[in-house]
Scaffold this motif. Sequence first.
Motif, short mmCIF file in Angstrom:
data_model
loop_
_atom_site.label_atom_id
_atom_site.label_comp_id
_atom_site.label_asym_id
_atom_site.label_seq_id
_atom_site.Cartn_x
_atom_site.Cartn_y
_atom_site.Cartn_z
N ALA A 23 0.84 -1.21 0.00
CA ALA A 23 0.00 0.00 0.00
C ALA A 23 0.87 1.25 0.00
O ALA A 23 0.60 2.21 -0.72
CB ALA A 23 -0.92 -0.01 1.22
N MET A 80 0.99 4.24 -2.79
CA MET A 80 0.75 5.63 -2.42
C MET A 80 1.89 6.54 -2.87
O MET A 80 1.67 7.63 -3.40
CB MET A 80 0.60 5.75 -0.89
CG MET A 80 -0.75 5.32 -0.38
SD MET A 80 -0.84 5.66 1.38
CE MET A 80 -1.51 4.14 1.99
N SER A 106 1.76 6.96 -6.64
CA SER A 106 0.69 7.84 -7.11
C SER A 106 0.99 9.30 -6.79
O SER A 106 0.68 10.20 -7.57
CB SER A 106 -0.66 7.42 -6.51
OG SER A 106 -0.62 7.51 -5.11
N GLN A 107 1.66 9.55 -5.64
CA GLN A 107 1.99 10.94 -5.30
C GLN A 107 3.09 11.48 -6.22
O GLN A 107 3.05 12.64 -6.61
CB GLN A 107 2.45 11.03 -3.85
CG GLN A 107 1.29 10.91 -2.88
CD GLN A 107 1.63 11.48 -1.51
OE1 GLN A 107 1.90 12.65 -1.39
NE2 GLN A 107 1.60 10.64 -0.50
N PHE A 144 1.55 12.23 -9.47
CA PHE A 144 0.77 13.45 -9.35
C PHE A 144 1.67 14.68 -9.43
O PHE A 144 1.39 15.64 -10.16
CB PHE A 144 0.00 13.45 -8.03
CG PHE A 144 -0.52 14.79 -7.63
CD1 PHE A 144 -1.66 15.32 -8.24
CD2 PHE A 144 0.13 15.55 -6.68
CE1 PHE A 144 -2.13 16.57 -7.89
CE2 PHE A 144 -0.34 16.80 -6.32
CZ PHE A 144 -1.47 17.32 -6.92
N LEU A 174 3.55 23.94 -6.97
CA LEU A 174 4.01 22.96 -5.98
C LEU A 174 4.01 23.51 -4.55
O LEU A 174 3.76 22.79 -3.59
CB LEU A 174 5.43 22.53 -6.38
CG LEU A 174 6.14 21.45 -5.60
CD1 LEU A 174 5.43 20.13 -5.78
CD2 LEU A 174 7.57 21.32 -6.08
N ILE A 182 2.02 25.66 -3.09
CA ILE A 182 0.75 25.91 -2.38
C ILE A 182 -0.05 24.63 -2.15
O ILE A 182 -1.08 24.65 -1.47
CB ILE A 182 -0.15 26.93 -3.11
CG1 ILE A 182 -0.66 26.37 -4.45
CG2 ILE A 182 0.55 28.26 -3.29
CD1 ILE A 182 -2.00 26.93 -4.83
N LEU A 183 0.41 23.52 -2.70
CA LEU A 183 -0.32 22.26 -2.46
C LEU A 183 0.08 21.66 -1.12
O LEU A 183 1.27 21.62 -0.79
CB LEU A 183 -0.04 21.26 -3.58
CG LEU A 183 -0.68 21.59 -4.93
CD1 LEU A 183 -0.26 20.58 -5.97
CD2 LEU A 183 -2.20 21.62 -4.84
N PRO A 184 -0.89 21.24 -0.36
CA PRO A 184 -0.58 20.69 0.97
C PRO A 184 -0.03 19.26 0.87
O PRO A 184 -0.65 18.32 1.34
CB PRO A 184 -1.92 20.73 1.69
CG PRO A 184 -2.93 20.65 0.61
CD PRO A 184 -2.34 21.25 -0.62
N LEU A 185 1.13 19.15 0.25
CA LEU A 185 1.71 17.81 0.04
C LEU A 185 2.19 17.22 1.35
O LEU A 185 2.82 17.87 2.14
CB LEU A 185 2.89 17.90 -0.92
CG LEU A 185 2.58 18.22 -2.36
CD1 LEU A 185 3.86 18.51 -3.10
CD2 LEU A 185 1.86 17.06 -3.01
N ASN A 186 1.86 16.01 1.54
CA ASN A 186 2.36 15.25 2.69
C ASN A 186 2.48 13.81 2.25
O ASN A 186 1.63 13.31 1.53
CB ASN A 186 1.38 15.33 3.86
CG ASN A 186 1.55 16.59 4.64
OD1 ASN A 186 2.57 16.83 5.23
ND2 ASN A 186 0.52 17.43 4.62
N LEU A 196 1.69 10.46 2.43
CA LEU A 196 0.69 9.64 3.11
C LEU A 196 1.14 8.18 3.05
O LEU A 196 1.44 7.68 1.98
CB LEU A 196 -0.66 9.81 2.42
CG LEU A 196 -1.87 9.27 3.14
CD1 LEU A 196 -2.11 10.05 4.42
CD2 LEU A 196 -3.09 9.35 2.25
N GLN A 252 0.58 10.65 8.21
CA GLN A 252 1.42 11.49 7.38
C GLN A 252 2.88 11.36 7.82
O GLN A 252 3.18 11.38 9.00
CB GLN A 252 1.01 12.94 7.52
CG GLN A 252 -0.35 13.22 6.94
CD GLN A 252 -0.76 14.65 7.16
OE1 GLN A 252 0.05 15.56 7.09
NE2 GLN A 252 -2.01 14.86 7.44
#
Lengths: 67, 220
Positions: free
Chosen positions: B30, B34, B37-38, B41, B91, B93-97, B99, B181
């Motif tokens: 998993a 994840m 996919s991030q 993205f 990049l 302003i996106l709340p990237l974490n 996961l 996170q």
Amino acid sequence: MSTYNEIQCPACSGKIIIDTKLLLSGGNFSCTTMSCNASVSLSNSSYHVANSAMDEFDKIKTAAQLS
Amino acid sequence: MTQLLSMAQQFSGLPIKALIAAPLLAGAEANSKMALSQTEFLLKTCFNTSGSGKDIKYDPRMINMVLTRSVIKPDGSAGTPVETRFDLPLLTILPLNSLAVDEITVNFEMEVKSSFSNDQESSSETESAAEGSFSAKVGYGCFSAEVSGSVSASSKSASSEKSHYEKSNSAKYSITAHAGQLPLPEGVTTIIQAFSQCIAPIQLKAGDKVEGTVSSKPAA
């Protein structure tokens, strides 16, 4: 999950805390430095780009939580 | 009497390795999905690509921001706010974490309760009673004779048997996976910091030459 992000203030190099969801809904964010009275908001011309990116981000976040 | 089952025998056939390893492998898989996919993205949404193959080039996708600063006139009255437009990498302003599954708890609890119980109850009851009576009377003269007799007998028998057998087994297997996170990878953090530090405009002095890509936009 937090939607807060931090950028550097172009005027004083201080911190500006940005909530992306609020930014997309037209929010205005001020610099955290007391003496700096600068505030930033999203330009209308970039709304679509930022909104699409946020939608995509929400999709992968939902997919990750479901898996 | 049935003997109790050996505890060791009960646990010997259990696939302990599979029971513990399977959830951990699922968690790792998993996490891998994840992360993939991030990354996809990030590269697809936050960068514009040019070129192909090994020469592929990623340029950050920019959004335009409006910086508003208040103006106070020398006499203390408020002037017209000054608006400055600047470009900011999407990049930032996106709340990237990151996961990821950060905790997997495998609780395995097996209870083997083997008990045998045999309660037997047997009772027997016998009751007998007898009664007898007899009287006789004999006369002579006018001949008189009287005979009287009575016999009574009673018998009672009761028997009961009770048997009780008890045996139980139980097993419990629970897996708890928690997705949380994680801190962003150092590389992504560095890129975001570099981008956000480039927001500040470059102050040119009189006589400075504007070279290359120096403009109001941050150098990516």
